[in-house]
Design a protein around this motif. Structure first.
Motif, PDB file in Angstrom:
ATOM      1  N   ASN A 125      56.876 -31.514  29.838  1.00 24.13           N
ATOM      2  CA  ASN A 125      56.914 -31.320  28.383  1.00 24.13           C
ATOM      3  C   ASN A 125      57.121 -32.658  27.660  1.00 24.13           C
ATOM      4  O   ASN A 125      56.533 -32.901  26.604  1.00 24.13           O
ATOM      5  N   VAL A 127      67.073 -34.704  39.402  1.00 24.70           N
ATOM      6  CA  VAL A 127      65.945 -34.167  38.613  1.00 24.70           C
ATOM      7  C   VAL A 127      65.498 -35.206  37.598  1.00 24.70           C
ATOM      8  O   VAL A 127      64.296 -35.459  37.412  1.00 24.70           O
ATOM      9  N   GLY A 153      66.717 -30.965  28.460  1.00 28.82           N
ATOM     10  CA  GLY A 153      66.229 -30.340  29.694  1.00 28.82           C
ATOM     11  C   GLY A 153      64.911 -30.963  30.125  1.00 28.82           C
ATOM     12  O   GLY A 153      63.848 -30.350  30.015  1.00 28.82           O
ATOM     13  N   THR A 154      64.980 -32.182  30.645  1.00 27.44           N
ATOM     14  CA  THR A 154      63.755 -32.899  31.044  1.00 27.44           C
ATOM     15  C   THR A 154      63.014 -32.159  32.146  1.00 27.44           C
ATOM     16  O   THR A 154      61.764 -32.127  32.142  1.00 27.44           O
ATOM     17  N   LEU A 197      71.851 -23.505  30.039  1.00 30.86           N
ATOM     18  CA  LEU A 197      72.515 -24.802  29.957  1.00 30.86           C
ATOM     19  C   LEU A 197      73.737 -24.774  30.885  1.00 30.86           C
ATOM     20  O   LEU A 197      74.530 -23.834  30.832  1.00 30.86           O
ATOM     21  N   ARG A 198      73.869 -25.794  31.725  1.00 28.46           N
ATOM     22  CA  ARG A 198      74.967 -25.767  32.711  1.00 28.46           C
ATOM     23  C   ARG A 198      76.324 -25.520  32.068  1.00 28.46           C
ATOM     24  O   ARG A 198      77.143 -24.779  32.593  1.00 28.46           O
ATOM     25  N   VAL A 235      66.713 -35.539  27.621  1.00 24.77           N
ATOM     26  CA  VAL A 235      68.001 -35.579  28.324  1.00 24.77           C
ATOM     27  C   VAL A 235      68.032 -34.525  29.426  1.00 24.77           C
ATOM     28  O   VAL A 235      67.701 -33.359  29.181  1.00 24.77           O
ATOM     29  N   GLU A 236      68.443 -34.945  30.605  1.00 24.39           N
ATOM     30  CA  GLU A 236      68.543 -34.037  31.754  1.00 24.39           C
ATOM     31  C   GLU A 236      69.906 -34.237  32.401  1.00 24.39           C
ATOM     32  O   GLU A 236      70.332 -35.362  32.648  1.00 24.39           O
TER      33      GLU A 236
END
Ligand SMILES: C[S@@+](CC[C@H](N)C(=O)[O-])C[C@H]1O[C@@H](n2cnc3c(N)ncnc32)[C@H](O)[C@@H]1O
Length: 378
Positions: A122, A144, A116-117, A239-240, A138-139
Motif C-alpha cells: 500500500n 516486518v 501498518g506498513t 492494532l497490537r 509506520v510498522e
C-alpha cells in the motif's frame, strides 16, 4: 501468465467490480504486488488458510499474488514455535486496499501517513501516485518493517519507513493531509487527530469489542475533532496496543455457575447476532464496553457476556431448533438485556447499514451515532 499479464487482469477485475477508480488504476497497474510478498504465504481459496511456497509452487504463488485475496504473511507476531493461531501481518485484499484509498481521497500534493506498513504494497501504491517524499509509513514489527523497506527499495520506492508504534502516529512529519490505517482499532488514537491538519481526513478500520467491524472516514476540524461516517464493512487485524484479552471468568464469577444470577428467557438466539457482521457491529457500537466469549456444549453454544469494568456477566444458551433460550444475568448491569435492546433498536431502525453509522472523536474519547452526530447510540 506473466506477472504483468496477471497484474493487468487484476486491474481489469477491480475496475469491473467498481472498486478501482481511474485515479488509482495506473498505480495498481504499475506496482508489482508479488514483489512485496515473502517466499511463503497463506491464502484462503475456500477451506481455510493454505500455505504456498514460491520455490515449490511458483505458478500458484504468482496466481495468489494477483488474486483478489488477502495474503497472510505472518502468524502470532512472528513467533517461531510452529503454531499458527492468529494472522498478524498480511497484504490486504486488493479490493479493500483500493476502496480504502478511494475513501481516503488522497491526491497529488497531499502528505500521507500510513499505519501498518505490512508488506509495503500500500505504501508503494501511495508512493507511486503521490511521490515517495510525501509518504510515511509506520510498522510496529521490526522484521516486518525491515522486509517492507527492502521490498519497497527493490521496487524503486523510497517512502519514509518507520519502525514504531503507529498508535502514536509519527509526529516528525506532521501535520498530514491524510492518515490511513491498515490495521483495526477499537478507539481512534488521539495522536492521529493531533497530527492531521484541519480539513484533513483519517481513514481506519474500527473493530468494537463485541464484534463486527467497518471502515470509518473522519474529517478533522480546526478544534481537533474528527467526525464522519463508516463506509464499508471490514475485518482487519487489530492494532497490537488495542488487543483485548478480558479478565478471567473467575474475576466475574468466583464460585460455580450460575452463582447469584437471575434466570430468564429470550426469543432472540445470540447466534442471530453472531452470524450477522452488521448486526453485531451495530450492537457493539452501542455497547463499547461489552465483550463476549462463546463456548461449545453438546450441539449448542453458550454465549458469555462481560463488561470491561468487571461488574457484570451474563450467559445465553443457544441450542439449534429451540425457540426460547435460557438467560442468566448477574451484577448491576443486565448485559444480555442491553445487547438484546441494542439489537432490537437496530431492527426497528430498519436494520441500518454501515454508512448510516458514524463516529465523532475528540482527544477525550469517541462517540458513535446513527444518521447524524447528535443522535448518539444507546
Ligand atoms: C493488514 S497488515 C497491513 C497491510 C499493509 N498495509 C500492506 O499493504 O501490506 C497490518 C499491519 O499492522 C501492523 N501493526 C499492528 N499494530 C501496529 C501498530 N501499533 N503500529 C504499527 N503497525 C502495527 C501489523 O504488524 C501488520 O503488519
Amino acid at each position: 501468465m506473466s506477472p504483468d499479464e496477471r497484474r493487468a487482469a487484476l486491474v481489469a477485475a477491480l475496475t469491473e467490480k467498481g472498486s478501482l477508480s481511474p485515479d488509482w488504476a495506473p498505480s495498481v497497474a504499475a506496482v508489482p504486488r508479488h514483489a512485496f510478498l515473502p517466499e511463503t504465504i497463506w491464502a484462503d481459496e475456500g477451506g481455510g488458510d493454505a500455505e504456498c511456497t514460491r520455490s515449490e509452487e511458483p505458478e500458484r504463488w504468482l496466481r495468489l499474488a494477483y488474486s483478489d485475496l488477502p495474503i497472510t504473511t505472518q502468524w502470532d507476531d512472528g513467533a517461531d514455535d510452529g503454531t499458527r493461531s492468529t494472522p498478524t501481518s498480511s497484504a490486504s485484499m486488493p479490493t479493500v486496499v483500493v476502496e480504502m484509498l478511494a475513501d481516503l481521497g488522497a491526491e497529488p500534493g497531499h502528505r500521507v501517513l500510513e499505519i501498518g506498513t505490512g508488506t509495503g504494497y500500500n505504501a508503494a501504491l501511495l508512493s507511486h501516485r503521490l511521490g515517495a517524499e510525501m509518504v510515511s509509513t509506520v510498522e510496529v514489527d521490526a522484521r516486518v518493517s525491515a522486509r517492507a523497506r527492502t521490498a519497497l527499495r527493490g521496487a524503486g520506492y523510497t517512502p519514509e519507513v518507520v519502525c514504531g508504534d503507529g498508535s502514536l502516529g509519527w509526529g516528525v512529519r506532521a501535520p498530514y493531509d491524510r492518515i490511513v490505517s491498515t490495521v483495526s482499532v477499537r478507539h481512534i488514537p488521539p495522536a492521529w487527530l493531533i497530527q492531521t491538519r484541519p480539513g484533513g481526513v483519517i481513514v481506519s478500520p474500527v473493530s468494537p469489542l463485541l464484534g463486527g467491524g467497518a471502515v470509518v472516514r473522519l474529517r478533522v476540524d480546526g478544534e481537533g475533532t474528527g467526525s464522519g461516517r463508516f463506509t464499508r464493512s471490514s475485518a482487519f487485524m487489530m492494532l497490537r496496543q488495542q488487543r483485548y484479552e478480558g479478565a478471567p471468568v473467575d474475576d466475574y464469577l468466583p464460585g460455580e455457575w450460575p452463582g447469584d444470577s437471575g434466570r430468564s428467557w429470550t426469543e432472540l438466539d445470540p447466534e442471530a447476532i453472531g452470524d450477522d457482521w452488521l448486526a453485531q457491529f451495530a450492537c457493539a457500537l452501542a455497547l463499547p464496553d461489552v465483550y463476549y466469549r462463546r463456548n461449545g456444549f453438546g450441539e449448542g453454544w453458550t454465549w458469555w457476556l462481560f463488561d470491561t469494568a468487571v461488574t457484570s456477566w451474563a450467559t445465553v444458551d443457544s441450542v439449534p431448533g429451540q425457540s426460547w433460550f435460557e438467560v442468566r444475568q448477574s451484577g448491576p448491569r443486565r448485559l444480555w438485556d442491553e445487547v438484546e435492546g441494542a439489537y432490537r433498536r437496530w431492527e426497528s431502525a430498519g436494520r441500518p447499514g454501515y454508512e448510516r453509522y458514524g463516529l465523532t472523536v475528540t482527544p477525550a474519547g469517541q462517540t458513535a451515532w446513527l444518521d447524524e452526530p447528535g443522535n448518539l447510540l444507546k
